[in-house]
Design a protein around this motif. Structure first.
Motif, short mmCIF file in Angstrom:
data_model
loop_
_atom_site.label_atom_id
_atom_site.label_comp_id
_atom_site.label_asym_id
_atom_site.label_seq_id
_atom_site.Cartn_x
_atom_site.Cartn_y
_atom_site.Cartn_z
N UNK A 147 0.82 -1.21 0.00
CA UNK A 147 0.00 0.00 0.00
C UNK A 147 0.85 1.26 0.00
N UNK A 148 0.21 2.40 -0.24
CA UNK A 148 0.91 3.68 -0.23
C UNK A 148 1.58 3.90 1.11
N UNK A 149 2.82 4.41 1.06
CA UNK A 149 3.53 4.73 2.28
C UNK A 149 4.17 3.56 3.00
N UNK A 150 4.25 2.41 2.33
CA UNK A 150 4.80 1.22 3.01
C UNK A 150 6.31 1.09 2.85
N UNK A 151 6.93 1.94 2.02
CA UNK A 151 8.38 1.87 1.87
C UNK A 151 8.86 1.36 0.53
N UNK A 152 8.00 1.34 -0.49
CA UNK A 152 8.41 0.82 -1.79
C UNK A 152 9.52 1.66 -2.42
N UNK A 153 9.36 2.98 -2.39
CA UNK A 153 10.38 3.84 -2.98
C UNK A 153 11.72 3.68 -2.26
N UNK A 154 11.68 3.61 -0.96
CA UNK A 154 12.92 3.44 -0.19
C UNK A 154 13.61 2.13 -0.54
N UNK A 155 12.84 1.06 -0.71
CA UNK A 155 13.44 -0.22 -1.07
C UNK A 155 14.06 -0.16 -2.47
N UNK A 156 13.37 0.48 -3.42
CA UNK A 156 13.95 0.61 -4.76
C UNK A 156 15.28 1.35 -4.71
N UNK A 157 15.34 2.42 -3.93
CA UNK A 157 16.58 3.20 -3.84
C UNK A 157 17.69 2.39 -3.19
N UNK A 158 17.34 1.60 -2.18
CA UNK A 158 18.36 0.78 -1.52
C UNK A 158 18.89 -0.28 -2.48
N UNK A 159 18.00 -0.92 -3.21
CA UNK A 159 18.44 -1.92 -4.18
C UNK A 159 19.37 -1.28 -5.21
N UNK A 160 18.99 -0.10 -5.71
CA UNK A 160 19.80 0.57 -6.73
C UNK A 160 21.19 0.90 -6.21
#
Length: 230
Positions: A43-56
């Protein structure tokens, strides 16, 4: 004046916490399938963007020779450019500015790939949300990445539009032999298009697996990704 193109291959992280796992996949998520699509769902705000950045960033540390492109919400085209110009600018990033038949053909092929041929002459500012997201995908694809991470748009797209773009990215991954990752909130679409799923809720990685492995527990509610009540 043409502004610098906002997408960039991810540099190695300047500093890394001692607690960060040494693997290039945070939280031991395992390898990203080559030629396949990994979906980060929650869901929104669950940390998806942060995980993508960490993977990158971790991939950039561990695989410095690989071209890793993160197309996140902060990446925005110059609104005053035409769609064709915005994509050409992405294609020429880091290269000399001579433009010939090869560059024109490459831009045209990518516009066709993402369904934006008819929008080539439109201003970026005039694009609807679906078309703007397709342009963001085309700008990343034209740079021939080894790993492409595509964040979800804000506001989110309708389910059908999100599914169509995820399917485009999945086909591109297979054709180019790259590792592709996309973030989305819609579980139904994720189960349809993913080769691998990373399920998030409230900043926690709940489950990792294929759609076949996770479909029943997700639908039965044994893996609850609904947002927490306020």
């Amino acid at each position: 004046m043409i502004a610098p193109f906002p997408f960039a291959s991810i540099p190695a992280a300047a500093d890394r916490s001692a607690s960060t796992p040494p693997a290039s996949h945070p939280g031991c998520i395992g390898p990203l399938p080559i030629g396949g699509l990994t979906v980060v769902v929650g869901p929104a705000g669950c940390g998806k963007t942060r995980l993508l950045r960490r993977i990158a960033h971790l991939l950039a540390d561990d695989e410095p020779a690989a071209r890793t492109i993160l197309a996140d919400r902060q990446a925005a085209s110059v609104a005053s450019l035409r769609v064709f110009e915005a994509l050409l600018l992405a294609h020429k990033q880091g290269d000399r500015w001579a433009v010939g038949a090869h560059e024109i053909q490459a831009v045209g092929a990518r516009l066709e790939q993402v369904g934006l041929t008819q929008a080539a002459g439109k201003l970026v500012a005039d694009l609807a949300g679906d078309a703007h997201y397709r342009l963001r995908l085309a700008q990343a694809l034209i740079r021939r990445p080894d790993v492409l991470l595509l964040d979800e748009p804000d506001p989110p797209l309708p389910q059908a539009a999100q599914a169509g773009i995820a399917a485009l990215l999945k086909r591109a991954a297979a054709e180019q032999g790259m590792r592709a990752v996309i973030a989305m909130a819609d579980l139904h679409t994720a189960l349809q298009v993913a080769d691998k799923l990373l399920v998030l809720r409230q900043g926690r990685l709940l489950a990792i697996g294929t759609p076949d492995e996770l479909r029943d527990p997700l639908r039965a509610g044994r893996l609850d990704i609904a947002p927490a009540p306020p």
